[in-house]
Design an enzyme around this catalytic site. Structure first.
Site, PDB file in Angstrom:
ATOM      1  N   ASP A   1      -7.982  -5.380   0.223  1.00 19.59           N
ATOM      2  CA  ASP A   1      -8.456  -6.133  -0.939  1.00 19.59           C
ATOM      3  C   ASP A   1      -8.052  -7.599  -0.908  1.00 19.59           C
ATOM      4  O   ASP A   1      -8.611  -8.414  -1.636  1.00 19.59           O
ATOM      5  CB  ASP A   1      -7.932  -5.495  -2.229  1.00 19.59           C
ATOM      6  CG  ASP A   1      -8.635  -4.191  -2.492  1.00 19.59           C
ATOM      7  OD1 ASP A   1      -9.830  -4.121  -2.186  1.00 19.59           O
ATOM      8  OD2 ASP A   1      -7.993  -3.255  -2.980  1.00 19.59           O
TER       9      ASP A   1
ATOM     10  N   HIS B   1       0.856  -1.187   0.000  1.00 20.21           N
ATOM     11  CA  HIS B   1       0.000   0.000   0.000  1.00 20.21           C
ATOM     12  C   HIS B   1       0.882   1.224   0.000  1.00 20.21           C
ATOM     13  O   HIS B   1       1.937   1.229   0.631  1.00 20.21           O
ATOM     14  CB  HIS B   1      -0.906   0.001   1.247  1.00 20.21           C
ATOM     15  CG  HIS B   1      -2.082   0.897   1.092  1.00 20.21           C
ATOM     16  ND1 HIS B   1      -2.013   2.245   1.349  1.00 20.21           N
ATOM     17  CD2 HIS B   1      -3.340   0.637   0.673  1.00 20.21           C
ATOM     18  CE1 HIS B   1      -3.200   2.770   1.112  1.00 20.21           C
ATOM     19  NE2 HIS B   1      -4.019   1.834   0.685  1.00 20.21           N
TER      20      HIS B   1
HETATM   21  N1  CMC Z   1       4.007  -7.620  -4.971  1.00 20.78           N
HETATM   22  C1  CMC Z   1       5.348  -7.657  -5.174  1.00 20.78           C
HETATM   23  N2  CMC Z   1       6.157  -6.589  -5.060  1.00 20.78           N
HETATM   24  C2  CMC Z   1       5.591  -5.430  -4.721  1.00 20.78           C
HETATM   25  C3  CMC Z   1       4.197  -5.307  -4.477  1.00 20.78           C
HETATM   26  C4  CMC Z   1       3.408  -6.457  -4.617  1.00 20.78           C
HETATM   27  N3  CMC Z   1       2.096  -6.401  -4.407  1.00 20.78           N
HETATM   28  N4  CMC Z   1       3.898  -4.022  -4.169  1.00 20.78           N
HETATM   29  C5  CMC Z   1       5.056  -3.363  -4.199  1.00 20.78           C
HETATM   30  N5  CMC Z   1       6.086  -4.212  -4.534  1.00 20.78           N
HETATM   31  C6  CMC Z   1       7.491  -3.884  -4.572  1.00 20.78           C
HETATM   32  C7  CMC Z   1       7.834  -3.099  -5.855  1.00 20.78           C
HETATM   33  O1  CMC Z   1       8.183  -3.960  -6.917  1.00 20.78           O
HETATM   34  C8  CMC Z   1       8.973  -2.240  -5.362  1.00 20.78           C
HETATM   35  O2  CMC Z   1      10.120  -3.057  -5.300  1.00 20.78           O
HETATM   36  P1  CMC Z   1      11.597  -2.430  -5.626  1.00 20.78           P
HETATM   37  O3  CMC Z   1      11.828  -1.423  -4.548  1.00 20.78           O
HETATM   38  O4  CMC Z   1      12.517  -3.592  -5.605  1.00 20.78           O
HETATM   39  O5  CMC Z   1      11.465  -1.806  -6.987  1.00 20.78           O
HETATM   40  C9  CMC Z   1       8.593  -1.896  -3.923  1.00 20.78           C
HETATM   41  O6  CMC Z   1       7.780  -2.992  -3.500  1.00 20.78           O
HETATM   42  C10 CMC Z   1       7.821  -0.590  -3.785  1.00 20.78           C
HETATM   43  O7  CMC Z   1       6.718  -0.646  -4.688  1.00 20.78           O
HETATM   44  P2  CMC Z   1       6.006   0.612  -5.340  1.00 20.78           P
HETATM   45  O8  CMC Z   1       5.276   0.193  -6.573  1.00 20.78           O
HETATM   46  O9  CMC Z   1       7.002   1.723  -5.473  1.00 20.78           O
HETATM   47  O10 CMC Z   1       4.979   1.006  -4.207  1.00 20.78           O
HETATM   48  P3  CMC Z   1       3.770   1.991  -4.383  1.00 20.78           P
HETATM   49  O11 CMC Z   1       3.562   2.635  -3.079  1.00 20.78           O
HETATM   50  O12 CMC Z   1       3.953   2.869  -5.574  1.00 20.78           O
HETATM   51  O13 CMC Z   1       2.568   0.993  -4.756  1.00 20.78           O
HETATM   52  C11 CMC Z   1       0.669  -0.363  -4.647  1.00 20.78           C
HETATM   53  C12 CMC Z   1       1.511   0.690  -3.923  1.00 20.78           C
HETATM   54  C13 CMC Z   1      -0.595  -0.633  -3.816  1.00 20.78           C
HETATM   55  C14 CMC Z   1       0.216   0.177  -6.027  1.00 20.78           C
HETATM   56  C15 CMC Z   1       1.502  -1.647  -4.820  1.00 20.78           C
HETATM   57  O14 CMC Z   1       1.934  -2.131  -3.563  1.00 20.78           O
HETATM   58  C16 CMC Z   1       0.764  -2.718  -5.603  1.00 20.78           C
HETATM   59  O15 CMC Z   1       0.806  -2.726  -6.840  1.00 20.78           O
HETATM   60  N6  CMC Z   1       0.080  -3.668  -4.877  1.00 20.78           N
HETATM   61  C17 CMC Z   1      -0.741  -4.659  -5.535  1.00 20.78           C
HETATM   62  C18 CMC Z   1      -2.048  -4.032  -5.978  1.00 20.78           C
HETATM   63  C19 CMC Z   1      -2.985  -3.829  -4.805  1.00 20.78           C
HETATM   64  O16 CMC Z   1      -3.168  -4.713  -3.968  1.00 20.78           O
HETATM   65  N7  CMC Z   1      -3.629  -2.654  -4.792  1.00 20.78           N
HETATM   66  C20 CMC Z   1      -4.643  -2.344  -3.775  1.00 20.78           C
HETATM   67  C21 CMC Z   1      -4.240  -1.216  -2.894  1.00 20.78           C
HETATM   68  S1  CMC Z   1      -5.328  -1.104  -1.481  1.00 20.78           S
HETATM   69  C22 CMC Z   1      -6.798  -0.517  -2.125  1.00 20.78           C
HETATM   70  C23 CMC Z   1      -6.756   0.950  -2.295  1.00 20.78           C
HETATM   71  O17 CMC Z   1      -6.697   1.663  -1.259  1.00 20.78           O
HETATM   72  O18 CMC Z   1      -6.845   1.397  -3.451  1.00 20.78           O
END
Ligand code: CMC
Length: 431
Positions: A365, A307
């Site tokens: 989720d 998140h």
């Molecule tokens: N599985 C594997 N790796 C992950 C995941 C995941 N679900 N989420 C983040 N990472 C890794 C990402 O690859 C990165 O690694 P590195 O530093 O080696 O490049 C690191 O963790 C940071 O990720 P980020 O994409 O920079 O983090 P963010 O804050 O931009 O993304 C997120 C947040 C929710 C979009 C992401 O965690 C994600 O895609 N999760 C899966 C989708 C999901 O469950 N979304 C629902 C969010 S809750 C409902 C809502 O409030 O909308």
């Protein structure tokens, strides 16, 4: 007023510091560009406070979520979605009288006008219900000219009417879109039923066979909606605020929020979790292989994990997980292969350094899709369910922007990285 200093190009600037009611600190950079020529860069707005808001407080490091000051755990335990909707929209818990008046308004606005029904029926049967929801919501504006002609219906009866239309009709539109997709007869709202029971009736009643919701099913739905009711400046809410900042009306602003929510990184994640679990199951994996691939960055992400704000267990996930087993037991579900895979994924991820070091915990989720599935909500409706839940938040945030004195249009800046100035070359001279 508190200030801080910033040294830029040997020039010392004094910048005001804003402190929120929970002690959050922000540097007010509104005059930075005029004073120094600099802007700030924050791709994805991860470190940008885009507004001052009174609605929801989140401390992602500590796993805290409060609506208008009330902890989510207390609201989940003691309140209902409709009471929380009132709280979020109007800022205070309703008195008995206010609660009855709000419920009466919701009942009055539950049915759709015939024109909106025909509009919904005109969509192809295989339409995605989110496309249908956002279009129908925008179309509502055409039926309430008094609520869109003066875009700032921010007080009194007009605001109450707009808010009740939004909260009540989102449920009816959602259920009608499902009925249309199945080619089934539409059900009409039953004024004698509560909000969740009515939704389940609209979805599942058949001719001569009324759907009567089990109390546990209605309670699971109520909890799901309550936990989604607001979540401060997430993608869809920021979208609603952005559109509202142009002076756009409630329906136009909220339908933009619905579209933002559709994305799999946001509201689409609950559906993506179920897809992921099904794929893992079809591959004969117990989740271990999937986790290994997710860690390489080459495989799919572990949906329902991570998140932007929570760097701790999402408090909504903790609440929903607790009630999850109760709901499943009442539905007679004991051994679901997808549930088993989900539990395995969680167990492995929570002890794996990749996830632990990145502070990737289950988000709401991860469980909400499983609950929706258990109560019979079809998968392509999951994100629509999220939209029904988030409606109070969108209305409250629209109102916060629309009622800002001297409304200022939201207009970020950028750092241009394209070609520097160059002269036009006629087509016959281009190589
Ligand atoms: N599985 C594997 N790796 C992950 C995941 C995941 N679900 N989420 C983040 N990472 C890794 C990402 O690859 C990165 O690694 P590195 O530093 O080696 O490049 C690191 O963790 C940071 O990720 P980020 O994409 O920079 O983090 P963010 O804050 O931009 O993304 C997120 C947040 C929710 C979009 C992401 O965690 C994600 O895609 N999760 C899966 C989708 C999901 O469950 N979304 C629902 C969010 S809750 C409902 C809502 O409030 O909308």
């Amino acid at each position: 007023m508190a200030t801080t200093t910033l040294k830029l190009d040997n020039k010392e600037l004094t910048l005001p510091v804003i402190t929120g009611s929970e002690g959050e600190k922000a540097i007010d950079i509104r005059n930075l560009r005029q004073e120094s020529g600099y802007i700030t860069y924050d791709d994805g707005y991860g470190n940008t406070g885009a507004c001052l808001s009174n609605v929801t407080f989140i401390d992602g490091e500590a796993g805290i979520l409060r609506y208008r000051g009330y902890p989510i755990e207390q609201l989940a335990e003691q309140s209902s979605f409709i009471e929380v909707a009132y709280l979020i929209i109007y800022g205070e818990l309703p008195t008995n009288v206010q609660r009855s008046r709000f419920s009466a308004l919701l009942t009055e606005h539950a049915p759709l006008r015939e024109g909106v029904i025909r509009f919904i029926q005109g969509f192809p049967r295989d339409s995605h219900p989110m496309a249908l929801l956002s279009s129908s919501f925008n179309a509502l504006g055409a039926y309430y000219p008094h609520l869109v002609s003066n875009t700032l219906n921010i007080d009194g009866a007009h605001f109450d009417e707009g808010a009740a239309i939004a909260i009540s009709k989102v449920r009816t539109i959602a259920a009608h879109s499902y009925r249309v997709s199945r080619g089934g007869r539409l059900n009409y709202p039953n004024p004698d039923l509560g909000y969740c029971e009515n939704f389940l009736h609209l979805m599942f009643s058949e001719p001569y066979r009324d759907y009567v919701a089990k109390p546990e099913v209605a309670a699971a739905l109520n909890l799901f909606l309550l936990l989604h009711a607001d979540h401060e400046q997430n993608c869809s809410t920021s979208t609603v605020r952005m559109v509202a900042s142009a002076g756009a009306n409630l329906f136009a602003s909220v339908s933009s929020g619905v579209n933002a929510l559709w994305g799999p990184l946001h509201g689409g994640a609950n559906m993506a979790v179920i897809d992921m679990l099904k794929h893992i199951h079809a591959d004969g994996d117990d989740g271990t292989r999937f986790i290994q691939a997710a860690k390489t960055g080459k495989g799919d992400r572990l949906m329902g994990f991570g998140h932007r704000v929570y760097k701790h267990y999402d408090p909504r996930a903790a609440i929903i997980k607790k009630s999850f087993y109760k709901a499943l037991a009442s539905l007679g579900i004991k051994d679901d292969p997808l549930l088993n895979i989900a539990m395995k994924l969680e167990e492995v991820a929570l002890s794996d350094d990749y996830f632990v070091s990145r502070k990737l915990y289950p988000n709401v989720d991860f469980y909400s899709g499983l609950i929706m599935r258990a109560i019979g909500i079809p998968e392509n409706m999951f994100t629509v369910m999220f939209a029904i839940g988030r409606m109070p938040g969108w209305v409250a945030h629209w109102h916060e922007v629309a009622s800002t004195p001297k409304l200022k249009i939201h207009r970020p800046r950028q750092i241009y990285m394209g070609p520097a100035k160059r002269d036009f070359v006629p087509v016959n001279k281009r190589r």
